[in-house]
Write a protein that holds these residues in place. Structure first.
Motif, PDB file in Angstrom:
ATOM      1  N   ARG A  84      -1.559  45.879 -41.397  1.00 10.41           N
ATOM      2  CA  ARG A  84      -1.787  44.451 -41.246  1.00 10.41           C
ATOM      3  C   ARG A  84      -2.565  44.082 -39.998  1.00 10.41           C
ATOM      4  O   ARG A  84      -2.957  42.937 -39.830  1.00 10.41           O
ATOM      5  CB  ARG A  84      -0.452  43.715 -41.214  1.00 10.41           C
ATOM      6  N   TYR A  85      -2.763  45.015 -39.074  1.00  9.35           N
ATOM      7  CA  TYR A  85      -3.333  44.658 -37.783  1.00  9.35           C
ATOM      8  C   TYR A  85      -4.436  45.604 -37.349  1.00  9.35           C
ATOM      9  O   TYR A  85      -4.442  46.768 -37.711  1.00  9.35           O
ATOM     10  CB  TYR A  85      -2.252  44.683 -36.689  1.00  9.35           C
ATOM     11  N   TYR A  86      -5.327  45.075 -36.529  1.00  5.98           N
ATOM     12  CA  TYR A  86      -6.269  45.891 -35.776  1.00  5.98           C
ATOM     13  C   TYR A  86      -6.451  45.221 -34.432  1.00  5.98           C
ATOM     14  O   TYR A  86      -6.078  44.066 -34.242  1.00  5.98           O
ATOM     15  CB  TYR A  86      -7.593  46.082 -36.514  1.00  5.98           C
ATOM     16  N   GLY A  87      -6.998  45.963 -33.499  1.00  2.00           N
ATOM     17  CA  GLY A  87      -7.157  45.407 -32.169  1.00  2.00           C
ATOM     18  C   GLY A  87      -8.146  46.190 -31.342  1.00  2.00           C
ATOM     19  O   GLY A  87      -8.821  47.088 -31.832  1.00  2.00           O
ATOM     20  N   VAL A  88      -8.216  45.827 -30.078  1.00  2.00           N
ATOM     21  CA  VAL A  88      -9.124  46.457 -29.134  1.00  2.00           C
ATOM     22  C   VAL A  88      -8.335  46.860 -27.899  1.00  2.00           C
ATOM     23  O   VAL A  88      -7.570  46.068 -27.363  1.00  2.00           O
ATOM     24  CB  VAL A  88     -10.250  45.485 -28.718  1.00  2.00           C
ATOM     25  N   SER A  89      -8.515  48.086 -27.482  1.00  2.00           N
ATOM     26  CA  SER A  89      -7.984  48.572 -26.213  1.00  2.00           C
ATOM     27  C   SER A  89      -9.184  48.691 -25.289  1.00  2.00           C
ATOM     28  O   SER A  89     -10.090  49.488 -25.548  1.00  2.00           O
ATOM     29  CB  SER A  89      -7.304  49.925 -26.419  1.00  2.00           C
ATOM     30  N   SER A  90      -9.233  47.864 -24.249  1.00  2.34           N
ATOM     31  CA  SER A  90     -10.465  47.738 -23.483  1.00  2.34           C
ATOM     32  C   SER A  90     -10.187  47.394 -22.029  1.00  2.34           C
ATOM     33  O   SER A  90      -9.177  46.780 -21.708  1.00  2.34           O
ATOM     34  CB  SER A  90     -11.290  46.612 -24.111  1.00  2.34           C
ATOM     35  N   SER A  91     -11.100  47.771 -21.155  1.00  4.04           N
ATOM     36  CA  SER A  91     -11.068  47.333 -19.759  1.00  4.04           C
ATOM     37  C   SER A  91     -11.870  46.040 -19.680  1.00  4.04           C
ATOM     38  O   SER A  91     -13.081  46.040 -19.444  1.00  4.04           O
ATOM     39  CB  SER A  91     -11.676  48.402 -18.842  1.00  4.04           C
ATOM     40  N   LEU A  92     -11.196  44.946 -19.936  1.00  3.68           N
ATOM     41  CA  LEU A  92     -11.843  43.642 -20.050  1.00  3.68           C
ATOM     42  C   LEU A  92     -12.328  43.133 -18.704  1.00  3.68           C
ATOM     43  O   LEU A  92     -11.944  43.641 -17.650  1.00  3.68           O
ATOM     44  CB  LEU A  92     -10.857  42.631 -20.640  1.00  3.68           C
ATOM     45  N   GLN A  93     -13.158  42.083 -18.750  1.00  7.59           N
ATOM     46  CA  GLN A  93     -13.579  41.432 -17.513  1.00  7.59           C
ATOM     47  C   GLN A  93     -12.326  41.050 -16.741  1.00  7.59           C
ATOM     48  O   GLN A  93     -11.353  40.563 -17.308  1.00  7.59           O
ATOM     49  CB  GLN A  93     -14.393  40.179 -17.815  1.00  7.59           C
ATOM     50  N   GLY A  94     -12.346  41.279 -15.456  1.00  4.67           N
ATOM     51  CA  GLY A  94     -11.192  40.985 -14.623  1.00  4.67           C
ATOM     52  C   GLY A  94     -10.387  42.222 -14.276  1.00  4.67           C
ATOM     53  O   GLY A  94      -9.612  42.214 -13.331  1.00  4.67           O
ATOM     54  N   CYS A  95     -10.565  43.312 -15.035  1.00  2.45           N
ATOM     55  CA  CYS A  95      -9.921  44.575 -14.684  1.00  2.45           C
ATOM     56  C   CYS A  95     -10.642  45.144 -13.460  1.00  2.45           C
ATOM     57  O   CYS A  95     -11.831  44.943 -13.284  1.00  2.45           O
ATOM     58  CB  CYS A  95     -10.018  45.578 -15.836  1.00  2.45           C
ATOM     59  N   ASP A  96      -9.918  45.874 -12.630  1.00  2.04           N
ATOM     60  CA  ASP A  96     -10.521  46.417 -11.415  1.00  2.04           C
ATOM     61  C   ASP A  96     -11.581  47.467 -11.695  1.00  2.04           C
ATOM     62  O   ASP A  96     -12.615  47.520 -11.041  1.00  2.04           O
ATOM     63  CB  ASP A  96      -9.452  47.024 -10.504  1.00  2.04           C
ATOM     64  N   TYR A  97     -11.331  48.344 -12.669  1.00  4.08           N
ATOM     65  CA  TYR A  97     -12.242  49.456 -12.919  1.00  4.08           C
ATOM     66  C   TYR A  97     -12.684  49.475 -14.369  1.00  4.08           C
ATOM     67  O   TYR A  97     -11.937  49.125 -15.269  1.00  4.08           O
ATOM     68  CB  TYR A  97     -11.592  50.793 -12.550  1.00  4.08           C
ATOM     69  N   SER A  98     -13.921  49.935 -14.576  1.00  6.58           N
ATOM     70  CA  SER A  98     -14.488  50.002 -15.915  1.00  6.58           C
ATOM     71  C   SER A  98     -14.171  51.343 -16.559  1.00  6.58           C
ATOM     72  O   SER A  98     -13.542  52.205 -15.949  1.00  6.58           O
ATOM     73  CB  SER A  98     -16.009  49.823 -15.831  1.00  6.58           C
ATOM     74  N   VAL A  99     -14.666  51.532 -17.781  1.00  5.93           N
ATOM     75  CA  VAL A  99     -14.451  52.782 -18.509  1.00  5.93           C
ATOM     76  C   VAL A  99     -15.120  53.967 -17.829  1.00  5.93           C
ATOM     77  O   VAL A  99     -14.750  55.103 -18.058  1.00  5.93           O
ATOM     78  CB  VAL A  99     -14.932  52.686 -19.978  1.00  5.93           C
ATOM     79  N   THR A 100     -16.093  53.713 -16.965  1.00  7.83           N
ATOM     80  CA  THR A 100     -16.764  54.800 -16.260  1.00  7.83           C
ATOM     81  C   THR A 100     -16.110  55.107 -14.921  1.00  7.83           C
ATOM     82  O   THR A 100     -16.548  56.007 -14.216  1.00  7.83           O
ATOM     83  CB  THR A 100     -18.249  54.462 -16.016  1.00  7.83           C
ATOM     84  N   GLY A 101     -15.067  54.347 -14.562  1.00  5.92           N
ATOM     85  CA  GLY A 101     -14.376  54.569 -13.299  1.00  5.92           C
ATOM     86  C   GLY A 101     -14.979  53.814 -12.134  1.00  5.92           C
ATOM     87  O   GLY A 101     -14.446  53.831 -11.034  1.00  5.92           O
ATOM     88  N   ARG A 102     -16.086  53.139 -12.363  1.00  7.32           N
ATOM     89  CA  ARG A 102     -16.715  52.333 -11.317  1.00  7.32           C
ATOM     90  C   ARG A 102     -16.054  50.960 -11.276  1.00  7.32           C
ATOM     91  O   ARG A 102     -15.386  50.552 -12.235  1.00  7.32           O
ATOM     92  CB  ARG A 102     -18.204  52.166 -11.605  1.00  7.32           C
ATOM     93  N   PRO A 103     -16.258  50.215 -10.185  1.00  6.57           N
ATOM     94  CA  PRO A 103     -15.766  48.833 -10.187  1.00  6.57           C
ATOM     95  C   PRO A 103     -16.294  48.091 -11.410  1.00  6.57           C
ATOM     96  O   PRO A 103     -17.446  48.280 -11.808  1.00  6.57           O
ATOM     97  CB  PRO A 103     -16.330  48.258  -8.887  1.00  6.57           C
ATOM     98  N   ASN A 104     -15.467  47.279 -12.022  1.00  9.64           N
ATOM     99  CA  ASN A 104     -15.794  46.636 -13.295  1.00  9.64           C
ATOM    100  C   ASN A 104     -16.624  45.374 -13.079  1.00  9.64           C
ATOM    101  O   ASN A 104     -16.179  44.270 -13.331  1.00  9.64           O
ATOM    102  CB  ASN A 104     -14.496  46.316 -14.039  1.00  9.64           C
ATOM    103  N   LEU A 105     -17.858  45.570 -12.629  1.00  9.97           N
ATOM    104  CA  LEU A 105     -18.742  44.438 -12.382  1.00  9.97           C
ATOM    105  C   LEU A 105     -19.707  44.204 -13.538  1.00  9.97           C
ATOM    106  O   LEU A 105     -20.310  43.154 -13.638  1.00  9.97           O
ATOM    107  CB  LEU A 105     -19.542  44.679 -11.099  1.00  9.97           C
ATOM    108  N   PHE A 106     -19.899  45.194 -14.387  1.00  7.34           N
ATOM    109  CA  PHE A 106     -20.880  45.067 -15.451  1.00  7.34           C
ATOM    110  C   PHE A 106     -20.327  45.344 -16.831  1.00  7.34           C
ATOM    111  O   PHE A 106     -20.651  44.656 -17.783  1.00  7.34           O
ATOM    112  CB  PHE A 106     -22.061  46.024 -15.190  1.00  7.34           C
ATOM    113  N   GLU A 107     -19.485  46.371 -16.981  1.00  6.09           N
ATOM    114  CA  GLU A 107     -19.159  46.882 -18.311  1.00  6.09           C
ATOM    115  C   GLU A 107     -18.003  46.173 -19.015  1.00  6.09           C
ATOM    116  O   GLU A 107     -17.707  46.489 -20.147  1.00  6.09           O
ATOM    117  CB  GLU A 107     -18.837  48.383 -18.222  1.00  6.09           C
TER     118      GLU A 107
END
Length: 143
Positions: free
Chosen positions: A74-97
């Motif tokens: 019945r469900y689907y979703g997204v597991s993500s490092s959204l805007q506002g998270c400290d770090y992005s998926v690449t481990g860098r500060p989350n300013l772009f991704e």
């Protein structure tokens, strides 16, 4: 890719999965496929994010179809490092991704409206990872 992955999961589980998560779709923003247009020129940040949200919406439409066909519970979703998270998926500060939860939700609402389901979209988020489901859920946030 999503259909094959869901089929493989159903085979391993012996039943359709109850929930499917798109895990870190923002890797597209740092991939060669995401950064460059056909012909090799770089996309602008706006073009890159538009292409990202278009891809995510297509994934949501596919997941809506899988739910309608009974291949996903019945469900689907997204597991993500959204805007506002400290770090992005690449481990860098989350300013772009970092994707925008509001834009993800908007695309989920479009996908749900395009399907036979008339269920309203809602979201929940927990700590640094957001979860999104256009199927009925209690709207809220926890920290």
């Amino acid at each position: 890719f999503i259909r094959r992955s869901v089929d493989a999961s159903a085979e391993r589980l012996g039943t359709p999965p109850d929930v499917v998560l798109l895990h870190s779709p923002e890797f597209f923003l740092t991939s060669r496929e995401g950064v460059f247009k056909e012909g090799g020129s770089k996309r602008s940040r706006e073009e890159l994010f538009d292409a990202f949200y278009d891809r995510v919406e297509k994934a949501f439409v596919c997941l809506e179809d899988l739910i309608t066909s009974g291949m996903v519970g019945r469900y689907y979703g997204v597991s993500s490092s959204l805007q506002g998270c400290d770090y992005s998926v690449t481990g860098r500060p989350n300013l772009f991704e970092g994707p925008s939860l509001r834009r993800l939700l908007s695309r989920a609402e479009k996908a749900a409206a395009a399907s036979s389901s008339s269920a309203p979209a809602s979201f929940s988020s927990s700590s640094s990872h957001g979860q999104l489901s256009p199927r009925p859920m209690r709207l809220g946030a926890s920290t």
